[in-house]
Design an enzyme around this catalytic site. Structure first.
Site, PDB file in Angstrom:
ATOM      1  N   TYR A  38      11.645   1.478   0.582  1.00 33.80           N
ATOM      2  CA  TYR A  38      10.289   1.181   1.055  1.00 33.80           C
ATOM      3  C   TYR A  38       9.940   2.005   2.294  1.00 33.80           C
ATOM      4  O   TYR A  38       8.874   2.615   2.381  1.00 33.80           O
ATOM      5  CB  TYR A  38      10.172  -0.308   1.357  1.00 33.80           C
ATOM      6  CG  TYR A  38       8.791  -0.749   1.782  1.00 33.80           C
ATOM      7  CD1 TYR A  38       7.823  -1.062   0.830  1.00 33.80           C
ATOM      8  CD2 TYR A  38       8.464  -0.871   3.130  1.00 33.80           C
ATOM      9  CE1 TYR A  38       6.556  -1.470   1.212  1.00 33.80           C
ATOM     10  CE2 TYR A  38       7.198  -1.287   3.524  1.00 33.80           C
ATOM     11  CZ  TYR A  38       6.249  -1.576   2.564  1.00 33.80           C
ATOM     12  OH  TYR A  38       4.994  -1.990   2.957  1.00 33.80           O
ATOM     13  N   LYS A  98       7.045   4.998   2.657  1.00 33.91           N
ATOM     14  CA  LYS A  98       5.927   4.916   3.594  1.00 33.91           C
ATOM     15  C   LYS A  98       5.935   6.092   4.575  1.00 33.91           C
ATOM     16  O   LYS A  98       4.873   6.581   4.980  1.00 33.91           O
ATOM     17  CB  LYS A  98       5.968   3.589   4.348  1.00 33.91           C
ATOM     18  CG  LYS A  98       5.661   2.369   3.474  1.00 33.91           C
ATOM     19  CD  LYS A  98       4.277   2.440   2.859  1.00 33.91           C
ATOM     20  CE  LYS A  98       3.915   1.136   2.157  1.00 33.91           C
ATOM     21  NZ  LYS A  98       2.562   1.157   1.558  1.00 33.91           N
TER      22      LYS A  98
END
Length: 227
Positions: free
Chosen positions: A152, A156
């Site tokens: 994750y 990002k």
């Protein structure tokens, strides 16, 4: 009237962002890959539903044809992926998260750019995370330091760089990435200390920047976030 598209708008931050922007006078298209949930969400808020799966080329193309005109694009749709020991993360784990959180926003942006280029007030907002901030990940005093999110967080971080390239390439558009903060959503099992309204605040604010507003920034509701 400003026409806005929000991806992943049937729940969580996307839904709350839609609610606030509709209240601010935007015509909001609420993108959702689940047609039933998306229609229900749009009916509840008075938005417009469009079926949109950010991982599917044809779905995104069809959504662009349906919408036809766009001023503001909020790339919000995302998945959490697995959280656990960094050494256990596989390429397949990264690929699944990147498909939605990194490739998805590029797919949507690429498809909708011709519409945005026709707008006199084009705005793009990329919903990032403090977990994609190198400055925070390396600081033991931050929450982000203690969360092992290789998939994750790196997805990002990549999205942040993507945002900068769009901002540099399209100086007539306002292009920014935002960190909603640790917000109680189903993405984290509703553990965050912030409310949905508090988390959506910076998304809504940056979706409404004017032509003389900031571009190429990474911000949260309190100010600048370190890259």
């Amino acid at each position: 009237m400003t026409t806005t598209l929000i991806t992943g708008a049937n729940k969580g931050l996307g839904f709350e962002t839609a609610r606030q922007l509709i209240a601010a006078g935007h015509e909001v298209w609420m993108g959702s890959r689940d047609a039933e949930k998306g229609k229900a969400a749009a009916n509840e808020l008075g938005g417009r539903f469009v079926q949109l799966d950010v991982t599917d080329d044809e779905s995104v193309r069809a959504a662009a044809e349906t919408i036809g005109h766009l001023d503001v694009l909020v790339n919000n749709a995302g998945i959490a992926g697995s959280i656990g020991p960094v050494g256990d993360v596989t390429p397949a784990d990264l690929r699944a998260v990147y498909e939605t959180n990194t490739f998805g926003p590029v797919r949507v942006t690429h498809t909708f750019l011709p519409l945005l280029e026709k707008s006199e007030k084009a705005v793009l907002v990329y919903v990032s995370s403090g977990l994609g901030s190198a400055g925070r990940i390396l600081d033991p005093a931050t929450v982000e330091f203690h969360v092992p999110t290789l998939a994750y967080g790196s997805a990002k971080a990549a999205l942040n760089m993507i945002t900068l390239h769009y901002a540099k390439t399209y100086p007539n558009m306002r292009v920014n990435c935002v960190d909603p903060g640790y917000t109680a959503t189903d993405l984290n099992g509703f553990q965050g200390p912030q409310t949905i309204a508090e988390g959506a605040e910076i998304i809504v604010r940056m979706a409404q920047v004017t032509e003389d507003g900031p571009t190429g920034t990474f911000v949260d509701r309190n100010g600048t976030v370190p890259w």
